[in-house]
Design a protein around this motif. Structure first.
Motif, PDB file in Angstrom:
ATOM      1  N   SER A 179      25.748 -49.961 -21.559  1.00  0.00           N
ATOM      2  CA  SER A 179      25.100 -50.507 -20.374  1.00  0.00           C
ATOM      3  C   SER A 179      26.048 -50.830 -19.228  1.00  0.00           C
ATOM      4  N   LEU A 180      25.583 -50.568 -18.020  1.00  0.00           N
ATOM      5  CA  LEU A 180      26.310 -50.998 -16.829  1.00  0.00           C
ATOM      6  C   LEU A 180      26.430 -52.516 -16.747  1.00  0.00           C
ATOM      7  N   LEU A 183      29.860 -53.687 -17.724  1.00  0.00           N
ATOM      8  CA  LEU A 183      31.027 -53.162 -17.016  1.00  0.00           C
ATOM      9  C   LEU A 183      32.203 -54.147 -17.031  1.00  0.00           C
ATOM     10  N   VAL A 194      31.884 -45.570 -23.969  1.00  0.00           N
ATOM     11  CA  VAL A 194      30.490 -45.630 -23.517  1.00  0.00           C
ATOM     12  C   VAL A 194      29.630 -44.885 -24.526  1.00  0.00           C
ATOM     13  N   GLY A 197      25.448 -43.515 -22.627  1.00  0.00           N
ATOM     14  CA  GLY A 197      25.391 -44.157 -21.323  1.00  0.00           C
ATOM     15  C   GLY A 197      24.485 -43.451 -20.333  1.00  0.00           C
ATOM     16  N   LEU A 201      26.961 -44.557 -15.579  1.00  0.00           N
ATOM     17  CA  LEU A 201      28.013 -45.103 -16.436  1.00  0.00           C
ATOM     18  C   LEU A 201      28.884 -43.994 -17.010  1.00  0.00           C
TER      19      LEU A 201
END
Length: 218
Positions: A179-180, A183, A194, A197, A201
């Motif tokens: 998930s963003l 971050l 990731v 993603g 992303l």
């Protein structure tokens, strides 16, 4: 000491544990059926990175308000066995096993309540877990939370607080998320990965040289 840090939902499992838990409670007639629609509307904001966490936690904790921890624990165990374990990615189990074989510590950190995150982590053989903290007085949940939400930047804040309490500082950290919203966590660790993603992303992962993983159930 080396440390592997895993997000839970849509990273280790093919689903969202909090959503699945509400569906479980509805099936057991322990929550109203309309809670699923209301939760779904809030979750749509999560994927846009702008969830109202206060509203989300108030909604999702309402069914367990006034429950004794000891009474809820068997239900959670049943839920984990029936609804979570079948959704664990085989490749996630392999990666967990690899880190174990390397002697790495492992931590699951999630924006789901700790009442779910900790039992799931234990069932996956992960010794450490961080989730949103629930208020509990005399062994009874009151439907409220406390402390910093382990969500977005708050996930990194909670991680750093946890690290400060450990006897050793890790000289290598691995981080896994889909998930963003994670971050800040992915940018913090030495080696980021990731998992399944989004396009955005994955593009960031390619730019920054992060590992890109495609995990599936079959």
């Amino acid at each position: 000491m080396e440390l592997a840090i895993f997000d839970l939902d849509e990273t280790l499992i093919a689903g969202d544990s909090a959503s699945l838990w509400l569906a479980f409670l509805v099936r057991r007639q322990l929550a109203p059926t309309d809670i699923l629609e209301r939760e779904h509307a809030l979750m749509s904001d999560y994927y846009r990175g702008r969830m109202d966490m206060d509203a989300y936690m108030a909604l999702t904790l309402a069914p367990i308000k006034n429950w004794q921890q000891l009474d809820l624990a068997p239900l959670i165990d049943e839920f984990v066995e029936q609804d979570i374990l079948p959704l664990v990615y085989p490749a996630a189990l392999e990666r967990l096993a690899w880190h174990t074989a390397q002697g790495h510590q492992q931590l699951i950190i999630s924006a789901t309540g700790e009442h779910l995150v900790k039992p799931i982590a234990q069932r996956l053989g992960v010794d450490h877990a961080i989730g949103i903290q629930l208020e509990c007085h005399d062994g009874v949940y009151n439907g409220r939370t406390h402390g910093v939400y382990s969500y977005q930047q708050g996930k990194l804040t909670r991680l750093q607080a946890w690290l400060a309490m450990q006897p050793q500082t890790p000289n290598m950290t691995y981080g896994y998320s889909d998930s963003l919203n994670d971050l800040p966590l992915l940018e913090f660790v030495h080696r980021a990965a990731v998992v399944n993603g989004s396009e955005r992303l994955l593009r960031l992962a390619a730019e920054r040289g992060w590992e890109r993983l495609n995990w599936h159930l079959s």
